[in-house]
Design a protein around this motif. Sequence first.
Motif, PDB file in Angstrom:
ATOM      1  N   ALA A  39     -14.876  13.040   1.313  1.00 46.50           N
ATOM      2  CA  ALA A  39     -15.930  12.907   1.243  1.00 46.50           C
ATOM      3  C   ALA A  39     -16.286  11.716   1.119  1.00 46.50           C
ATOM      4  CB  ALA A  39     -16.992  13.805   0.593  1.00 46.50           C
ATOM      5  N   GLY A  40     -14.791  10.761   1.349  1.00 49.96           N
ATOM      6  CA  GLY A  40     -15.133   9.881   1.338  1.00 49.96           C
ATOM      7  C   GLY A  40     -15.489   8.667   2.181  1.00 49.96           C
ATOM      8  N   SER A  41     -14.198   7.282   2.419  1.00 51.70           N
ATOM      9  CA  SER A  41     -14.716   6.239   3.289  1.00 51.70           C
ATOM     10  C   SER A  41     -13.949   6.716   4.804  1.00 51.70           C
ATOM     11  CB  SER A  41     -14.558   5.161   2.371  1.00 51.70           C
ATOM     12  OG  SER A  41     -15.165   4.471   1.167  1.00 51.70           O
ATOM     13  N   ALA A  42     -13.775   6.240   5.606  1.00 53.92           N
ATOM     14  CA  ALA A  42     -12.941   6.817   6.872  1.00 53.92           C
ATOM     15  C   ALA A  42     -12.309   5.576   6.376  1.00 53.92           C
ATOM     16  CB  ALA A  42     -14.196   5.947   7.779  1.00 53.92           C
ATOM     17  N   VAL A  43     -10.948   5.506   6.759  1.00 50.58           N
ATOM     18  CA  VAL A  43      -9.746   4.916   7.129  1.00 50.58           C
ATOM     19  C   VAL A  43      -9.920   4.541   8.520  1.00 50.58           C
ATOM     20  CG1 VAL A  43      -7.506   4.886   7.572  1.00 50.58           C
ATOM     21  CG2 VAL A  43      -8.130   6.741   5.514  1.00 50.58           C
ATOM     22  N   SER A  44     -10.080   3.027   8.507  1.00 49.07           N
ATOM     23  CA  SER A  44      -9.794   2.073   9.330  1.00 49.07           C
ATOM     24  C   SER A  44      -9.067   2.220  10.354  1.00 49.07           C
ATOM     25  CB  SER A  44     -10.306   0.596   8.559  1.00 49.07           C
ATOM     26  OG  SER A  44     -11.644   0.159   8.308  1.00 49.07           O
ATOM     27  N   VAL A  45      -9.167   1.669  11.492  1.00 45.99           N
ATOM     28  CA  VAL A  45      -8.497   1.841  12.432  1.00 45.99           C
ATOM     29  C   VAL A  45      -6.996   0.340  12.288  1.00 45.99           C
ATOM     30  CG1 VAL A  45      -7.854   1.053  14.778  1.00 45.99           C
ATOM     31  CG2 VAL A  45      -9.228   3.560  14.995  1.00 45.99           C
ATOM     32  N   GLY A  46      -5.447   0.754  12.459  1.00 44.57           N
ATOM     33  CA  GLY A  46      -4.740  -0.393  11.789  1.00 44.57           C
ATOM     34  C   GLY A  46      -4.264  -0.117  10.736  1.00 44.57           C
ATOM     35  N   ASP A  47      -5.412   0.201   9.523  1.00 44.57           N
ATOM     36  CA  ASP A  47      -4.454   0.631   8.481  1.00 44.57           C
ATOM     37  C   ASP A  47      -3.371   1.446   8.249  1.00 44.57           C
ATOM     38  OD1 ASP A  47      -7.241  -0.962   6.891  1.00 44.57           O
ATOM     39  OD2 ASP A  47      -7.276   1.433   6.200  1.00 44.57           O
ATOM     40  N   VAL A  48      -2.269   1.811   7.452  1.00 45.28           N
ATOM     41  CA  VAL A  48      -1.299   1.066   7.833  1.00 45.28           C
ATOM     42  C   VAL A  48      -1.062   2.455   6.634  1.00 45.28           C
ATOM     43  CG1 VAL A  48       1.795   0.613   7.000  1.00 45.28           C
ATOM     44  CG2 VAL A  48       0.005  -0.332   8.458  1.00 45.28           C
ATOM     45  N   SER A  76      13.045   9.212   0.617  1.00 48.19           N
ATOM     46  CA  SER A  76      12.943   9.979   2.339  1.00 48.19           C
ATOM     47  C   SER A  76      11.282   8.723   1.935  1.00 48.19           C
ATOM     48  CB  SER A  76      12.863  10.656   2.578  1.00 48.19           C
ATOM     49  OG  SER A  76      12.217  10.243   4.117  1.00 48.19           O
ATOM     50  N   THR A  77      11.040   8.262   3.147  1.00 46.94           N
ATOM     51  CA  THR A  77       9.530   7.606   3.310  1.00 46.94           C
ATOM     52  C   THR A  77       9.251   7.463   4.216  1.00 46.94           C
ATOM     53  OG1 THR A  77      10.155   4.914   3.464  1.00 46.94           O
ATOM     54  CG2 THR A  77       9.977   5.637   1.061  1.00 46.94           C
ATOM     55  N   LEU A  78       7.809   7.604   4.729  1.00 45.00           N
ATOM     56  CA  LEU A  78       6.372   7.396   5.773  1.00 45.00           C
ATOM     57  C   LEU A  78       6.039   6.206   6.282  1.00 45.00           C
ATOM     58  CD1 LEU A  78       6.376  10.906   6.535  1.00 45.00           C
ATOM     59  CD2 LEU A  78       7.972  10.216   7.402  1.00 45.00           C
ATOM     60  N   SER A  79       5.840   5.814   7.472  1.00 47.67           N
ATOM     61  CA  SER A  79       4.977   4.693   7.477  1.00 47.67           C
ATOM     62  C   SER A  79       3.952   5.323   8.980  1.00 47.67           C
ATOM     63  CB  SER A  79       5.303   3.648   6.741  1.00 47.67           C
ATOM     64  OG  SER A  79       4.268   2.918   7.583  1.00 47.67           O
ATOM     65  N   ALA A  80       2.816   5.046   9.062  1.00 48.07           N
ATOM     66  CA  ALA A  80       2.052   4.698   9.868  1.00 48.07           C
ATOM     67  C   ALA A  80       0.764   4.140  10.213  1.00 48.07           C
ATOM     68  CB  ALA A  80       1.518   6.427  10.263  1.00 48.07           C
ATOM     69  N   THR A  81       0.486   3.370  11.666  1.00 47.78           N
ATOM     70  CA  THR A  81       0.036   2.727  11.717  1.00 47.78           C
ATOM     71  C   THR A  81      -1.015   4.031  12.132  1.00 47.78           C
ATOM     72  OG1 THR A  81       0.847   1.019  11.625  1.00 47.78           O
ATOM     73  CG2 THR A  81      -1.152   0.632  12.900  1.00 47.78           C
ATOM     74  N   VAL A  82      -3.098   3.399  11.666  1.00 46.41           N
ATOM     75  CA  VAL A  82      -4.079   4.601  12.147  1.00 46.41           C
ATOM     76  C   VAL A  82      -4.109   4.254  13.859  1.00 46.41           C
ATOM     77  CG1 VAL A  82      -6.238   5.387  12.499  1.00 46.41           C
ATOM     78  CG2 VAL A  82      -4.561   5.631   9.994  1.00 46.41           C
ATOM     79  N   THR A  83      -4.756   4.869  14.918  1.00 44.45           N
ATOM     80  CA  THR A  83      -4.619   4.206  15.445  1.00 44.45           C
ATOM     81  C   THR A  83      -6.261   4.861  16.630  1.00 44.45           C
ATOM     82  OG1 THR A  83      -3.957   5.867  17.277  1.00 44.45           O
ATOM     83  CG2 THR A  83      -2.293   3.525  16.910  1.00 44.45           C
ATOM     84  N   SER A  95       0.230   5.976  14.896  1.00 49.95           N
ATOM     85  CA  SER A  95       1.626   5.175  15.710  1.00 49.95           C
ATOM     86  C   SER A  95       2.442   5.664  14.081  1.00 49.95           C
ATOM     87  CB  SER A  95       1.572   3.641  16.197  1.00 49.95           C
ATOM     88  OG  SER A  95       2.557   3.116  16.957  1.00 49.95           O
ATOM     89  N   ALA A  96       3.986   6.323  14.338  1.00 45.59           N
ATOM     90  CA  ALA A  96       4.969   6.277  13.040  1.00 45.59           C
ATOM     91  C   ALA A  96       5.785   5.404  13.275  1.00 45.59           C
ATOM     92  CB  ALA A  96       5.140   7.543  13.813  1.00 45.59           C
ATOM     93  N   THR A  97       5.560   4.991  12.404  1.00 42.61           N
ATOM     94  CA  THR A  97       6.532   2.870  12.744  1.00 42.61           C
ATOM     95  C   THR A  97       7.535   2.928  11.856  1.00 42.61           C
ATOM     96  OG1 THR A  97       5.053   2.041  10.968  1.00 42.61           O
ATOM     97  CG2 THR A  97       4.294   1.850  13.253  1.00 42.61           C
ATOM     98  N   SER A  98       7.883   4.255  10.740  1.00 42.94           N
ATOM     99  CA  SER A  98       9.219   3.666  10.118  1.00 42.94           C
ATOM    100  C   SER A  98       9.062   5.510   9.244  1.00 42.94           C
ATOM    101  CB  SER A  98       8.651   2.561   8.810  1.00 42.94           C
ATOM    102  OG  SER A  98      10.348   2.786   8.681  1.00 42.94           O
ATOM    103  N   SER A 209      -2.221   2.099   2.384  1.00 42.81           N
ATOM    104  CA  SER A 209      -1.712   1.246   1.873  1.00 42.81           C
ATOM    105  C   SER A 209      -2.421  -0.333   1.925  1.00 42.81           C
ATOM    106  CB  SER A 209      -0.237   1.193   1.591  1.00 42.81           C
ATOM    107  OG  SER A 209      -0.150   0.682   3.468  1.00 42.81           O
ATOM    108  N   SER A 210      -3.322   0.112   2.685  1.00 41.61           N
ATOM    109  CA  SER A 210      -4.281  -1.131   3.719  1.00 41.61           C
ATOM    110  C   SER A 210      -5.358  -1.390   2.886  1.00 41.61           C
ATOM    111  CB  SER A 210      -4.478  -1.032   4.579  1.00 41.61           C
ATOM    112  OG  SER A 210      -3.356  -1.055   5.691  1.00 41.61           O
ATOM    113  N   VAL A 211      -5.887  -0.104   1.537  1.00 39.80           N
ATOM    114  CA  VAL A 211      -7.012  -0.101   0.862  1.00 39.80           C
ATOM    115  C   VAL A 211      -6.672  -0.619  -0.343  1.00 39.80           C
ATOM    116  CG1 VAL A 211      -9.135   1.143  -0.342  1.00 39.80           C
ATOM    117  CG2 VAL A 211      -8.124   1.100   2.213  1.00 39.80           C
TER     118      VAL A 211
END
Length: 220
Positions: A39-48, A76-83, A95-98, A209-211
Amino acid sequence: MRRYTVPALAVTATLTALALLPATAASADSAVLTYDSAAGSAVSVGDVLTASLAGGTKAALATSSGGSSGITCTGSTLSATVTANPAAPGTATESATSQTFSGCTSNVFGVTGVQSITVNGLPYSTAASSDGTVTVTPASGSTIQTTVVLSTLLGSVTCVYRAPSLAAVSSNSTTSLTFTNQAFTKFSGSVLCAGNGYFSATYAPVTDSSVSGAPAVYTN
């Protein structure tokens, strides 16, 4: 005696879907992806969004579904940007980038070392639905591809594996993302390369990681 090499790693996981199944009911106006709590804050578009292997676990690349022969990686690590992050219930996209792998070893006969595991063709599209299902797909007309380079008794061997898509399951209770026996088939490589590869791994926690403070991410 037959010799086998390691299967390929699933992307991103790409390799890399990053969203979590709701553990508790969220408010009616909640976004699909939130941070700090369901019930927390919405993840912003563009956040990683990022994640590493869950503590005490390994990424496994088996030569058969559920098998113990193949490669294991301690890192192992994963990284994706919210679109897109619409209101729940719904489907968020990323968008899964790494995706990276480290500390990899093999128990396959004839393999003396793992030189590298590389996820090719990034970014991949990721769809994270409110029901906890996560799907990773390549660009239209393409495939998910992973390249594994091994040291063997016969020298260096390169194995290329492909899959049409990947699926994962997320959980808010452990803020985790789990891939289980995701199947790849060999596209090219030596006869020493196994014909199929099966990827299993659990990543936790998934964080924004953008917060500030990189809070855990939840799905509603």
